[in-house]
Design an enzyme around this catalytic site. Structure first.
Site, PDB file in Angstrom:
ATOM      1  N   SER A 142       0.835  -1.204   0.000  1.00  0.00           N
ATOM      2  CA  SER A 142       0.000   0.000   0.000  1.00  0.00           C
ATOM      3  C   SER A 142       0.865   1.248   0.000  1.00  0.00           C
ATOM      4  CB  SER A 142      -0.856  -0.040   1.267  1.00  0.00           C
ATOM      5  OG  SER A 142      -1.397   1.227   1.513  1.00  0.00           O
ATOM      6  N   TYR A 167      -2.058  -1.027  10.741  1.00  0.00           N
ATOM      7  CA  TYR A 167      -2.269  -1.563   9.385  1.00  0.00           C
ATOM      8  C   TYR A 167      -1.065  -1.237   8.505  1.00  0.00           C
ATOM      9  CZ  TYR A 167      -3.692  -1.662   4.516  1.00  0.00           C
ATOM     10  OH  TYR A 167      -3.712  -1.893   3.159  1.00  0.00           O
ATOM     11  N   LYS A 171       2.019  -3.680   6.775  1.00  0.00           N
ATOM     12  CA  LYS A 171       2.403  -3.745   5.359  1.00  0.00           C
ATOM     13  C   LYS A 171       3.904  -3.493   5.210  1.00  0.00           C
ATOM     14  CE  LYS A 171      -1.523  -4.659   3.431  1.00  0.00           C
ATOM     15  NZ  LYS A 171      -1.744  -5.939   2.795  1.00  0.00           N
TER      16      LYS A 171
HETATM   17  N1  LIG Z   1      -8.708  -1.628  -0.917  1.00  0.00           N
HETATM   18  C1  LIG Z   1      -7.734  -0.786  -0.603  1.00  0.00           C
HETATM   19  O1  LIG Z   1      -7.968   0.416  -0.451  1.00  0.00           O
HETATM   20  C2  LIG Z   1      -6.309  -1.276  -0.480  1.00  0.00           C
HETATM   21  C3  LIG Z   1      -5.247  -0.365  -0.607  1.00  0.00           C
HETATM   22  C4  LIG Z   1      -3.942  -0.831  -0.462  1.00  0.00           C
HETATM   23  C5  LIG Z   1      -3.707  -2.173  -0.176  1.00  0.00           C
HETATM   24  N2  LIG Z   1      -4.763  -3.029  -0.043  1.00  0.00           N
HETATM   25  C6  LIG Z   1      -4.495  -4.432   0.279  1.00  0.00           C
HETATM   26  O2  LIG Z   1      -4.967  -5.250  -0.763  1.00  0.00           O
HETATM   27  C7  LIG Z   1      -5.424  -6.497  -0.252  1.00  0.00           C
HETATM   28  C8  LIG Z   1      -6.827  -6.749  -0.764  1.00  0.00           C
HETATM   29  O3  LIG Z   1      -7.652  -5.658  -0.399  1.00  0.00           O
HETATM   30  P1  LIG Z   1      -9.205  -5.623  -0.720  1.00  0.00           P
HETATM   31  O4  LIG Z   1      -9.600  -4.207  -0.804  1.00  0.00           O
HETATM   32  O5  LIG Z   1      -9.518  -6.544  -1.805  1.00  0.00           O
HETATM   33  O6  LIG Z   1      -9.748  -6.177   0.663  1.00  0.00           O
HETATM   34  P2  LIG Z   1     -10.908  -7.241   0.955  1.00  0.00           P
HETATM   35  O7  LIG Z   1     -11.163  -7.193   2.414  1.00  0.00           O
HETATM   36  O8  LIG Z   1     -12.042  -7.040   0.036  1.00  0.00           O
HETATM   37  O9  LIG Z   1     -10.171  -8.612   0.568  1.00  0.00           O
HETATM   38  C9  LIG Z   1      -9.348  -9.308   1.470  1.00  0.00           C
HETATM   39  C10 LIG Z   1      -9.786 -10.747   1.442  1.00  0.00           C
HETATM   40  O10 LIG Z   1      -8.954 -11.483   2.354  1.00  0.00           O
HETATM   41  C11 LIG Z   1      -9.785 -12.376   3.082  1.00  0.00           C
HETATM   42  N3  LIG Z   1      -9.130 -12.650   4.354  1.00  0.00           N
HETATM   43  C12 LIG Z   1      -8.967 -11.823   5.425  1.00  0.00           C
HETATM   44  N4  LIG Z   1      -8.305 -12.450   6.396  1.00  0.00           N
HETATM   45  C13 LIG Z   1      -8.021 -13.694   5.950  1.00  0.00           C
HETATM   46  C14 LIG Z   1      -7.361 -14.808   6.517  1.00  0.00           C
HETATM   47  N5  LIG Z   1      -6.845 -14.780   7.751  1.00  0.00           N
HETATM   48  N6  LIG Z   1      -7.248 -15.940   5.781  1.00  0.00           N
HETATM   49  C15 LIG Z   1      -7.785 -16.004   4.532  1.00  0.00           C
HETATM   50  N7  LIG Z   1      -8.432 -14.975   3.953  1.00  0.00           N
HETATM   51  C16 LIG Z   1      -8.540 -13.829   4.652  1.00  0.00           C
HETATM   52  C17 LIG Z   1     -11.122 -11.666   3.224  1.00  0.00           C
HETATM   53  O11 LIG Z   1     -12.205 -12.557   3.446  1.00  0.00           O
HETATM   54  C18 LIG Z   1     -11.228 -10.951   1.894  1.00  0.00           C
HETATM   55  O12 LIG Z   1     -11.918 -11.741   0.945  1.00  0.00           O
HETATM   56  C19 LIG Z   1      -5.340  -6.398   1.263  1.00  0.00           C
HETATM   57  O13 LIG Z   1      -4.149  -7.017   1.680  1.00  0.00           O
HETATM   58  C20 LIG Z   1      -5.265  -4.898   1.505  1.00  0.00           C
HETATM   59  O14 LIG Z   1      -4.582  -4.577   2.684  1.00  0.00           O
HETATM   60  C21 LIG Z   1      -6.061  -2.616  -0.202  1.00  0.00           C
END
Ligand SMILES: NC(=O)c1ccc[n+]([C@@H]2O[C@H](COP(=O)([O-])OP(=O)(O)OC[C@H]3O[C@@H](n4cnc5c(N)ncnc54)[C@H](O)[C@@H]3O)[C@@H](O)[C@H]2O)c1
Length: 356
Positions: A142, A167, A171
């Protein structure tokens, strides 16, 4: 685990050279869109997700959209023996690691949970990969890892800062672990993709962002106001030193991000690398509200609320490295991002729960 006989059948008909990608968190927002692009590109996909913030229905719809099957395992990424069994059973060649917790404010209230899922989860996954000599890895990082003092636009050659939230720290810690791993063993191929602000949805309106509970991110919140589920949007801070006083961020369409992952997979090389995925264009909260109003034809009621601790006034990406190393750049406009978000909202007022 879903009965996989059909999937096995399909596997055997595919070229032996085709790669089998494990996508952790593939039932979530960014993961599900990436799974769609992977399948379209001919990869075999296995999703591991505990569905804590994802939906099985998203994957069913992905299969329908692409006309191909994937394999799904419900489980926790921290379960190393489960990950090992998946790697062996499906002969995994590459891993895309999305699984994690992502709500900044929640992480300040529950840091142990965040460190456990985001750091222990990554460690268990990496240990299982080491045991099985799978060493191609893409990590969902991120822009938050740049910390507060990085020069804008953020460039990958500026050092990692100290993010303010657990958070962000989780990362940054995983990035550091990956860097050390690649240093210790030069057969690893690791790329950390630093996302800016992913929004939008697939242009079918069938898959999109469906957070559990009250949305933390701006776009799902605006969507709920436009749809009448909430009466107004709180804009946190109207007196920042930005052109219109509200925060500015670099919003990027989730389909552009998804394509960025496939580009990263196709261009993975030995060692450790970090690459920004953004548009390089800052958009303020007020500009986003205006863009949404233009698309949905409704007024979005809002109120200026106090600034939130830890929110930076503005940041955006320098996108040159992605273009140079991955031949990737974001191509979808702000209008498309908003139109696709609104279409997803109107077709799925209750998200995936419509059909669950
Ligand atoms: N959406 C954003 O703004 C953003 C920005 C930067 C980075 N990210 C990173 O990208 C990744 C995906 O983000 P997203 O927006 O799709 O989030 P999201 O919450 O929609 O997807 C994350 C998925 O991981 C699953 N999950 C959580 N804990 C788990 C575990 N212990 N075991 C197995 N599965 C698990 C959840 O059920 C979910 O389906 C994350 O790592 C997030 O930190 C997201």
């Amino acid at each position: 685990m879903r009965s996989s006989s059909k999937y096995e059948e399909q596997l055997s008909t595919f070229s032996k050279n085709s790669r089998v990608v494990l996508v952790t968190g593939g039932a979530g927002f960014i993961g599900s869109h990436t799974v769609l692009v992977l399948l379209e590109q001919g990869y075999q996909v296995v999703v591991l997700d505990n569905l804590s913030n994802g939906s099985y229905e998203a994957l069913t719809r992905v299969e329908k959209l692409v006309g191909k099957r994937l394999s799904f395992v419900k489980g926790d990424v921290r379960d190393q023996s489960l990950v090992t069994s998946i790697i062996n059973k499906y002969k995994i060649s590459d891993v895309l690691h999305f699984a994690g917790l992502k709500a900044v404010a929640e992480s300040t209230l529950n840091p142990l949970q965040y460190y456990s899922v985001n750091i222990e989860g990554s460690l268990a996954l990496l240990q299982a990969m080491v045991e099985n000599s799978v060493k191609r890895f893409i990590f969902s990082s991120s822009a938050t890892v740049y910390g507060e003092n990085a020069k804008i636009p953020y460039r990958e050659d500026s050092s990692r800062g100290t993010p303010s939230s657990p958070y962000g720290k989780s990362k940054a810690a995983v990035e550091q672990i990956l860097e050390d791993l690649a240093q210790a063993d030069d057969s690893w191929q690791i790329c950390c993709l630093r996302y800016f602000n992913p929004i939008g949805a697939h242009n079918s309106g069938l898959i999109g962002e469906d957070p559990e509970g009250v949305p933390n991110n701006l776009l799902p919140y605006i969507s709920h106001v436009a749809a009448g589920r909430y009466s107004k949007l709180n804009i946190f801070g109207g007196d920042y030193k930005t052109p219109d006083g509200t925060c500015r961020r670099d919003y990027v369409h989730v389909m552009d991000l998804a394509e960025g992952h496939v580009a990263a997979l196709q261009n993975l090389v030995a060692g450790f690398d970090v690459i920004n995925l953004g548009t390089g264009v800052p958009v303020s909260v007020r500009e986003m509200v205006a863009a949404y109003e233009a698309v949905c034809g409704k007024e979005i009621a809002f109120e200026i609320a106090p600034q939130r601790a830890g929110d930076l006034p503005e940041f955006w990406s320098d996108c040159a490295k992605a273009k140079q190393k991955l031949s990737w750049e974001a191509v979808r406009s702000l209008k498309e991002m908003v139109e696709d978000t609104w279409q997803w909202q109107t077709k799925n007022p209750l998200g995936y729960h419509n059909e669950e």
